[in-house]
Write a protein that holds these residues in place. Structure first.
Motif, mmCIF file in Angstrom:
data_model
loop_
_atom_site.group_PDB
_atom_site.id
_atom_site.type_symbol
_atom_site.label_atom_id
_atom_site.label_comp_id
_atom_site.label_asym_id
_atom_site.label_seq_id
_atom_site.Cartn_x
_atom_site.Cartn_y
_atom_site.Cartn_z
ATOM 1 N N ALA A 10 16.981 14.971 0.494
ATOM 2 C CA ALA A 10 17.880 15.201 1.628
ATOM 3 C C ALA A 10 18.716 13.974 1.954
ATOM 4 C CB ALA A 10 17.068 15.611 2.857
ATOM 5 N N GLY A 11 18.458 12.864 1.263
ATOM 6 C CA GLY A 11 19.231 11.653 1.493
ATOM 7 C C GLY A 11 18.859 10.913 2.765
ATOM 8 N N LEU A 12 17.655 11.135 3.276
ATOM 9 C CA LEU A 12 17.221 10.469 4.492
ATOM 10 C C LEU A 12 16.805 9.029 4.192
ATOM 11 C CD1 LEU A 12 15.105 13.366 6.041
ATOM 12 C CD2 LEU A 12 17.443 12.691 6.622
ATOM 13 N N LYS A 13 16.958 8.173 5.180
ATOM 14 C CA LYS A 13 16.616 6.763 5.003
ATOM 15 C C LYS A 13 15.109 6.563 5.166
ATOM 16 C CE LYS A 13 17.695 2.084 6.602
ATOM 17 N NZ LYS A 13 18.483 1.262 7.559
ATOM 18 N N VAL A 14 14.486 5.995 4.137
ATOM 19 C CA VAL A 14 13.038 5.804 4.122
ATOM 20 C C VAL A 14 12.699 4.321 4.216
ATOM 21 C CG1 VAL A 14 10.911 6.163 2.814
ATOM 22 C CG2 VAL A 14 12.754 7.857 2.692
ATOM 23 N N GLN A 15 11.707 4.012 5.026
ATOM 24 C CA GLN A 15 11.175 2.642 5.069
ATOM 25 C C GLN A 15 9.654 2.715 4.943
ATOM 26 O OE1 GLN A 15 12.586 -0.013 8.146
ATOM 27 N NE2 GLN A 15 10.670 -1.171 8.142
ATOM 28 N N GLU A 16 9.105 1.998 3.964
ATOM 29 C CA GLU A 16 7.658 1.974 3.815
ATOM 30 C C GLU A 16 7.037 1.030 4.846
ATOM 31 O OE1 GLU A 16 6.457 1.171 -0.231
ATOM 32 O OE2 GLU A 16 6.335 3.330 -0.600
ATOM 33 N N VAL A 17 5.876 1.425 5.336
ATOM 34 C CA VAL A 17 5.136 0.649 6.324
ATOM 35 C C VAL A 17 3.762 0.321 5.748
ATOM 36 C CG1 VAL A 17 4.123 0.652 8.628
ATOM 37 C CG2 VAL A 17 6.330 1.771 8.242
ATOM 38 N N PRO A 18 3.423 -0.958 5.594
ATOM 39 C CA PRO A 18 2.097 -1.302 5.074
ATOM 40 C C PRO A 18 1.001 -0.744 5.974
ATOM 41 C CG PRO A 18 3.535 -3.228 5.115
ATOM 42 C CD PRO A 18 4.236 -2.150 5.896
ATOM 43 N N SER A 19 0.008 -0.123 5.364
ATOM 44 C CA SER A 19 -1.079 0.487 6.131
ATOM 45 C C SER A 19 -2.404 0.269 5.423
ATOM 46 C CB SER A 19 -0.816 1.994 6.292
ATOM 47 O OG SER A 19 -1.889 2.629 6.971
ATOM 48 N N HIS A 20 -3.461 0.125 6.209
ATOM 49 C CA HIS A 20 -4.797 -0.044 5.623
ATOM 50 C C HIS A 20 -5.605 1.226 5.842
ATOM 51 C CE1 HIS A 20 -7.996 -2.671 3.984
ATOM 52 N NE2 HIS A 20 -8.763 -1.759 4.554
ATOM 53 N N GLU A 21 -6.123 1.765 4.748
ATOM 54 C CA GLU A 21 -6.951 2.972 4.801
ATOM 55 C C GLU A 21 -8.428 2.569 4.772
ATOM 56 O OE1 GLU A 21 -7.217 7.120 2.285
ATOM 57 O OE2 GLU A 21 -7.173 5.223 1.171
ATOM 58 N N TYR A 22 -9.166 3.048 5.786
ATOM 59 C CA TYR A 22 -10.588 2.751 5.872
ATOM 60 C C TYR A 22 -11.411 3.916 5.325
ATOM 61 C CZ TYR A 22 -8.937 -0.980 8.910
ATOM 62 O OH TYR A 22 -8.276 -2.071 9.396
ATOM 63 N N ASN A 23 -12.687 3.685 5.126
ATOM 64 C CA ASN A 23 -13.565 4.745 4.654
ATOM 65 C C ASN A 23 -13.722 5.821 5.728
ATOM 66 O OD1 ASN A 23 -14.391 3.822 2.022
ATOM 67 N ND2 ASN A 23 -15.579 2.218 3.037
ATOM 68 N N ARG A 24 -13.857 7.057 5.299
ATOM 69 C CA ARG A 24 -14.222 8.134 6.221
ATOM 70 C C ARG A 24 -15.522 7.735 6.908
ATOM 71 N NH1 ARG A 24 -14.723 13.660 7.327
ATOM 72 N NH2 ARG A 24 -12.748 14.192 6.340
ATOM 73 N N ILE A 25 -15.596 7.973 8.212
ATOM 74 C CA ILE A 25 -16.765 7.524 8.962
ATOM 75 C C ILE A 25 -17.939 8.489 8.819
ATOM 76 C CG2 ILE A 25 -17.633 6.933 11.267
ATOM 77 C CD1 ILE A 25 -14.757 6.127 11.981
ATOM 78 N N HIS A 26 -17.701 9.769 9.077
ATOM 79 C CA HIS A 26 -18.750 10.786 8.970
ATOM 80 C C HIS A 26 -18.239 11.954 8.134
ATOM 81 C CE1 HIS A 26 -21.324 8.887 11.980
ATOM 82 N NE2 HIS A 26 -20.264 8.784 12.772
ATOM 83 N N GLY A 27 -19.158 12.656 7.492
ATOM 84 C CA GLY A 27 -18.793 13.855 6.750
ATOM 85 C C GLY A 27 -18.288 13.555 5.354
ATOM 86 N N VAL A 28 -17.893 14.629 4.681
ATOM 87 C CA VAL A 28 -17.411 14.552 3.305
ATOM 88 C C VAL A 28 -16.000 15.115 3.226
ATOM 89 C CG1 VAL A 28 -17.827 15.261 0.920
ATOM 90 C CG2 VAL A 28 -19.767 14.794 2.429
ATOM 91 N N SER A 29 -15.133 14.443 2.510
ATOM 92 C CA SER A 29 -13.754 14.902 2.364
ATOM 93 C C SER A 29 -13.676 16.163 1.517
ATOM 94 C CB SER A 29 -12.905 13.797 1.723
ATOM 95 O OG SER A 29 -11.605 14.267 1.436
ATOM 96 N N ASN A 30 -12.701 17.021 1.851
ATOM 97 C CA ASN A 30 -12.453 18.226 1.054
ATOM 98 C C ASN A 30 -11.530 17.952 -0.124
ATOM 99 O OD1 ASN A 30 -13.967 20.014 2.729
ATOM 100 N ND2 ASN A 30 -12.269 20.030 4.203
ATOM 101 N N LEU A 31 -11.053 16.709 -0.229
ATOM 102 C CA LEU A 31 -10.144 16.348 -1.313
ATOM 103 C C LEU A 31 -10.882 16.325 -2.648
ATOM 104 C CD1 LEU A 31 -7.336 15.196 -2.198
ATOM 105 C CD2 LEU A 31 -8.317 12.930 -1.836
ATOM 106 N N ASN A 32 -10.277 16.956 -3.660
ATOM 107 C CA ASN A 32 -10.801 16.924 -5.025
ATOM 108 C C ASN A 32 -9.733 16.285 -5.904
ATOM 109 O OD1 ASN A 32 -10.975 18.171 -7.889
ATOM 110 N ND2 ASN A 32 -12.997 18.596 -7.014
ATOM 111 N N ALA A 33 -10.063 15.128 -6.498
ATOM 112 C CA ALA A 33 -9.066 14.337 -7.213
ATOM 113 C C ALA A 33 -8.365 15.138 -8.307
ATOM 114 C CB ALA A 33 -9.724 13.085 -7.804
#
Length: 276
Positions: A215-238
Protein backbone atom coordinates in the motif's frame (compact mmCIF):
# COMPACT_ATOMS: atom_id res chain seq x y z
CA UNK A 1 -5.15 13.50 10.74
CA UNK A 2 -3.08 15.90 12.79
CA UNK A 3 -0.80 14.89 15.61
CA UNK A 4 2.03 16.63 17.38
CA UNK A 5 4.48 16.45 20.24
CA UNK A 6 4.88 19.14 22.84
CA UNK A 7 6.33 19.46 26.34
CA UNK A 8 4.08 18.58 29.24
CA UNK A 9 2.65 21.61 30.99
CA UNK A 10 4.56 23.24 33.82
CA UNK A 11 3.88 25.89 36.41
CA UNK A 12 0.37 27.19 36.82
CA UNK A 13 -1.10 24.91 34.13
CA UNK A 14 -0.40 21.88 36.31
CA UNK A 15 -3.04 23.13 38.76
CA UNK A 16 -5.73 22.53 36.13
CA UNK A 17 -5.48 18.77 35.51
CA UNK A 18 -8.95 18.40 34.04
CA UNK A 19 -8.41 21.04 31.37
CA UNK A 20 -4.96 19.68 30.57
CA UNK A 21 -6.20 16.09 30.30
CA UNK A 22 -8.75 17.20 27.73
CA UNK A 23 -5.97 18.64 25.56
CA UNK A 24 -3.37 15.89 25.57
CA UNK A 25 -2.17 12.67 27.24
CA UNK A 26 1.01 12.99 29.26
CA UNK A 27 3.44 10.15 28.55
CA UNK A 28 6.45 11.44 30.47
CA UNK A 29 7.26 14.71 32.21
CA UNK A 30 8.64 15.99 28.89
CA UNK A 31 6.39 14.33 26.31
CA UNK A 32 2.68 14.40 25.54
CA UNK A 33 0.45 13.39 22.64
CA UNK A 34 -3.02 14.19 21.43
CA UNK A 35 -4.00 10.95 19.60
CA UNK A 36 -5.88 8.40 21.74
CA UNK A 37 -4.22 4.97 21.81
CA UNK A 38 -6.11 1.66 21.76
CA UNK A 39 -4.40 -1.59 22.80
CA UNK A 40 -5.78 -4.84 21.35
CA UNK A 41 -5.09 -8.05 23.26
CA UNK A 42 -6.31 -11.36 21.78
CA UNK A 43 -6.62 -13.91 24.59
CA UNK A 44 -7.80 -17.46 25.14
CA UNK A 45 -7.34 -19.00 28.59
CA UNK A 46 -4.73 -16.44 29.63
CA UNK A 47 -6.08 -15.62 33.11
CA UNK A 48 -2.75 -16.42 34.77
CA UNK A 49 -0.78 -14.22 32.37
CA UNK A 50 -3.02 -11.15 32.27
CA UNK A 51 -1.81 -9.71 35.61
CA UNK A 52 1.71 -9.49 34.13
CA UNK A 53 0.43 -8.06 30.85
CA UNK A 54 -1.79 -5.37 32.39
CA UNK A 55 0.84 -4.43 34.96
CA UNK A 56 3.12 -3.12 32.22
CA UNK A 57 0.47 -1.18 30.29
CA UNK A 58 0.87 2.62 30.57
CA UNK A 59 -1.90 4.46 32.40
CA UNK A 60 -2.18 7.05 29.64
CA UNK A 61 -3.59 4.72 26.96
CA UNK A 62 -7.11 5.48 25.82
CA UNK A 63 -8.59 1.97 25.97
CA UNK A 64 -7.83 -1.73 26.23
CA UNK A 65 -9.74 -4.05 23.91
CA UNK A 66 -9.60 -7.68 25.03
CA UNK A 67 -10.76 -10.18 22.41
CA UNK A 68 -11.80 -13.34 24.24
CA UNK A 69 -11.46 -16.50 22.17
CA UNK A 70 -14.14 -18.42 24.11
CA UNK A 71 -11.94 -18.95 27.17
CA UNK A 72 -12.86 -21.71 29.59
CA UNK A 73 -11.05 -20.08 32.50
CA UNK A 74 -11.75 -16.69 34.10
CA UNK A 75 -9.82 -14.64 31.55
CA UNK A 76 -12.59 -12.05 31.18
CA UNK A 77 -13.20 -11.68 34.92
CA UNK A 78 -9.48 -11.18 35.58
CA UNK A 79 -9.25 -8.58 32.81
CA UNK A 80 -12.17 -6.61 34.23
CA UNK A 81 -10.70 -6.72 37.70
CA UNK A 82 -7.33 -5.51 36.49
CA UNK A 83 -8.68 -2.84 34.10
CA UNK A 84 -12.29 -1.94 35.03
CA UNK A 85 -12.89 -0.03 31.79
CA UNK A 86 -11.63 -2.85 29.56
CA UNK A 87 -13.70 -3.38 26.40
CA UNK A 88 -14.38 -7.11 25.98
CA UNK A 89 -15.09 -8.47 22.51
CA UNK A 90 -16.39 -12.02 22.27
CA UNK A 91 -14.71 -13.74 19.33
CA UNK A 92 -17.14 -15.43 16.97
CA UNK A 93 -14.61 -17.17 14.72
CA UNK A 94 -11.35 -18.91 15.53
CA UNK A 95 -7.65 -18.05 15.25
CA UNK A 96 -5.41 -15.15 16.14
CA UNK A 97 -6.03 -13.37 12.85
CA UNK A 98 -9.78 -13.49 13.34
CA UNK A 99 -9.36 -12.21 16.91
CA UNK A 100 -7.22 -9.26 15.86
CA UNK A 101 -9.57 -8.28 13.05
CA UNK A 102 -12.47 -8.30 15.54
CA UNK A 103 -10.44 -6.22 17.98
CA UNK A 104 -9.43 -3.66 15.37
CA UNK A 105 -13.08 -3.15 14.45
CA UNK A 106 -13.92 -2.36 18.09
CA UNK A 107 -11.17 0.24 18.58
CA UNK A 108 -12.01 3.94 18.90
CA UNK A 109 -8.46 5.28 19.23
CA UNK A 110 -6.51 6.92 16.42
CA UNK A 111 -3.56 4.62 17.14
CA UNK A 112 -3.90 0.84 17.51
CA UNK A 113 -1.31 -1.32 19.27
CA UNK A 114 -1.24 -5.14 19.03
CA UNK A 115 -0.05 -6.92 22.20
CA UNK A 116 0.02 -10.67 22.95
CA UNK A 117 -1.60 -11.95 26.15
CA UNK A 118 1.10 -14.44 27.15
CA UNK A 119 3.33 -11.97 29.00
CA UNK A 120 6.05 -12.01 26.34
CA UNK A 121 5.66 -8.31 25.51
CA UNK A 122 6.58 -5.35 27.71
CA UNK A 123 3.80 -2.77 27.62
CA UNK A 124 6.27 -0.04 28.58
CA UNK A 125 7.63 -0.29 25.03
CA UNK A 126 4.36 1.15 23.71
CA UNK A 127 5.80 4.65 24.11
CA UNK A 128 8.45 3.79 21.49
CA UNK A 129 5.81 2.64 19.02
CA UNK A 130 3.66 5.72 19.58
CA UNK A 131 6.70 7.99 19.23
CA UNK A 132 7.48 6.41 15.85
CA UNK A 133 3.92 7.01 14.66
CA UNK A 134 3.56 10.61 15.81
CA UNK A 135 7.02 11.19 14.33
CA UNK A 136 5.73 10.41 10.84
CA UNK A 137 5.43 6.64 10.38
CA UNK A 138 2.19 4.98 9.33
CA UNK A 139 3.14 1.57 10.71
CA UNK A 140 5.48 0.92 13.65
CA UNK A 141 6.76 -2.63 13.32
CA UNK A 142 8.27 -4.36 16.32
CA UNK A 143 11.54 -6.18 15.64
CA UNK A 144 13.41 -8.59 17.87
CA UNK A 145 16.42 -8.42 15.56
CA UNK A 146 16.79 -4.67 15.09
CA UNK A 147 19.58 -3.03 17.06
CA UNK A 148 18.37 -2.93 20.67
CA UNK A 149 15.85 -5.77 20.31
CA UNK A 150 16.08 -9.36 21.48
CA UNK A 151 14.23 -12.57 22.26
CA UNK A 152 14.21 -15.16 25.04
CA UNK A 153 11.57 -17.30 23.36
CA UNK A 154 12.78 -18.49 19.98
CA UNK A 155 14.17 -21.90 19.12
CA UNK A 156 16.86 -22.34 16.48
CA UNK A 157 14.40 -23.71 13.93
CA UNK A 158 12.01 -20.80 14.49
CA UNK A 159 14.85 -18.31 14.20
CA UNK A 160 16.01 -19.82 10.90
CA UNK A 161 12.46 -20.02 9.59
CA UNK A 162 11.76 -16.41 10.49
CA UNK A 163 15.00 -15.30 8.79
CA UNK A 164 14.23 -17.26 5.61
CA UNK A 165 10.65 -15.99 5.36
CA UNK A 166 11.72 -12.44 6.16
CA UNK A 167 14.39 -12.56 3.44
CA UNK A 168 11.80 -13.84 0.98
CA UNK A 169 9.38 -11.00 1.76
CA UNK A 170 12.14 -8.41 1.46
CA UNK A 171 13.17 -9.70 -1.97
CA UNK A 172 9.69 -10.21 -3.35
CA UNK A 173 8.11 -6.98 -2.09
CA UNK A 174 11.03 -4.58 -1.71
CA UNK A 175 10.71 -4.42 2.08
CA UNK A 176 13.57 -3.91 4.52
CA UNK A 177 12.33 -5.87 7.50
CA UNK A 178 14.66 -7.45 10.04
CA UNK A 179 11.83 -9.47 11.61
CA UNK A 180 8.67 -10.88 10.07
CA UNK A 181 6.64 -13.11 12.40
CA UNK A 182 6.26 -10.87 15.44
CA UNK A 183 2.94 -9.79 16.91
CA UNK A 184 3.93 -6.57 18.69
CA UNK A 185 3.10 -3.76 16.25
CA UNK A 186 1.25 -0.44 16.09
CA UNK A 187 -0.36 1.67 13.38
CA UNK A 188 -2.67 4.58 12.70
CA UNK A 189 -6.26 3.37 12.47
CA UNK A 190 -6.63 4.95 9.02
CA UNK A 191 -4.21 2.30 7.69
CA UNK A 192 -7.07 -0.22 7.91
CA UNK A 193 -8.74 1.67 5.06
CA UNK A 194 -5.76 0.89 2.81
CA UNK A 195 -5.15 -2.79 3.61
CA UNK A 196 -7.57 -5.71 3.62
CA UNK A 197 -7.14 -8.31 6.35
CA UNK A 198 -8.68 -11.65 5.47
CA UNK A 199 -6.81 -14.46 7.23
CA UNK A 200 -7.56 -16.18 10.52
CA UNK A 201 -4.32 -17.68 11.88
CA UNK A 202 -0.87 -16.70 13.10
CA UNK A 203 0.00 -15.62 9.56
CA UNK A 204 -1.92 -12.39 10.20
CA UNK A 205 1.28 -10.54 11.13
CA UNK A 206 2.93 -11.51 7.84
CA UNK A 207 -0.15 -10.47 5.87
CA UNK A 208 -0.19 -7.08 7.58
CA UNK A 209 3.54 -6.57 6.93
CA UNK A 210 3.18 -7.39 3.24
CA UNK A 211 0.07 -5.35 2.56
CA UNK A 212 1.44 -2.34 4.39
CA UNK A 213 4.40 -2.36 1.98
CA UNK A 214 2.15 -2.96 -1.05
CA UNK A 215 0.00 0.00 0.00
CA UNK A 216 3.05 2.26 0.08
CA UNK A 217 2.69 3.10 3.77
CA UNK A 218 5.67 4.43 5.69
CA UNK A 219 7.14 1.77 7.99
CA UNK A 220 9.51 2.27 10.91
CA UNK A 221 10.91 -0.68 12.83
CA UNK A 222 10.94 -0.44 16.62
CA UNK A 223 13.43 -2.55 18.61
CA UNK A 224 11.54 -4.85 20.97
CA UNK A 225 12.46 -7.55 23.46
CA UNK A 226 10.39 -10.73 23.52
CA UNK A 227 10.25 -12.55 26.85
CA UNK A 228 9.31 -16.15 27.56
CA UNK A 229 5.64 -17.00 27.94
CA UNK A 230 4.94 -16.92 31.66
CA UNK A 231 2.23 -19.58 32.04
CA UNK A 232 0.69 -22.14 29.71
CA UNK A 233 1.74 -23.49 26.34
CA UNK A 234 1.70 -21.62 23.04
CA UNK A 235 -0.59 -22.80 20.24
CA UNK A 236 2.08 -21.85 17.71
CA UNK A 237 3.48 -24.75 15.66
CA UNK A 238 6.71 -23.82 13.87
CA UNK A 239 6.23 -26.15 10.88
CA UNK A 240 2.47 -25.87 10.41
CA UNK A 241 2.31 -22.11 10.87
CA UNK A 242 5.52 -21.61 8.89
CA UNK A 243 3.85 -23.29 5.94
CA UNK A 244 0.80 -21.05 6.34
CA UNK A 245 3.05 -17.98 6.33
CA UNK A 246 4.80 -19.21 3.18
CA UNK A 247 1.44 -19.72 1.46
CA UNK A 248 0.45 -16.15 2.30
CA UNK A 249 3.71 -14.81 0.84
CA UNK A 250 3.29 -16.78 -2.39
CA UNK A 251 -0.36 -15.80 -2.72
CA UNK A 252 0.39 -12.10 -2.23
CA UNK A 253 3.15 -12.27 -4.81
CA UNK A 254 0.86 -13.94 -7.35
CA UNK A 255 -1.77 -11.26 -6.72
CA UNK A 256 0.84 -8.56 -7.32
CA UNK A 257 1.90 -10.17 -10.59
CA UNK A 258 -1.71 -10.48 -11.75
CA UNK A 259 -2.30 -6.79 -10.98
CA UNK A 260 0.72 -5.79 -13.08
CA UNK A 261 -0.46 -7.90 -16.04
CA UNK A 262 -3.97 -6.49 -15.93
CA UNK A 263 -4.37 -3.94 -18.77
CA UNK A 264 -5.14 -0.36 -17.86
CA UNK A 265 -8.77 0.67 -18.46
CA UNK A 266 -9.37 2.20 -21.89
CA UNK A 267 -10.61 5.76 -21.82
CA UNK A 268 -11.30 8.51 -24.36
CA UNK A 269 -10.58 12.11 -23.49
CA UNK A 270 -13.46 14.36 -24.48
CA UNK A 271 -12.79 18.11 -24.78
CA UNK A 272 -14.61 20.10 -22.09
CA UNK A 273 -17.88 21.60 -23.29
CA UNK A 274 -18.47 19.11 -26.12
CA UNK A 275 -21.13 16.41 -26.04
CA UNK A 276 -19.93 12.82 -26.22
Amino acid sequence: MSSFLRPAATGQEMTEPRRIAAQYRAITSHLAITPPVSVVIPAMNEAENLPYVFKTLPEWIHEVVLVDGNSTDNTVDVARELWPDVKVVKQVGKGKGDALISGFAACTGDIIVMVDADGSADGQEIVSYVSALVGGADFAKGSRFANGGGTDDMTTIRRLGNWALCTLVNRKFGARYTDLCYGYNAFWRHCLDKITLDCTGFEIETLINIRVVKAGLKVQEVPSHEYNRIHGVSNLNAVRDGIRVLKVILKEKSLAKAARRRPAPFSVSVPRGEAS
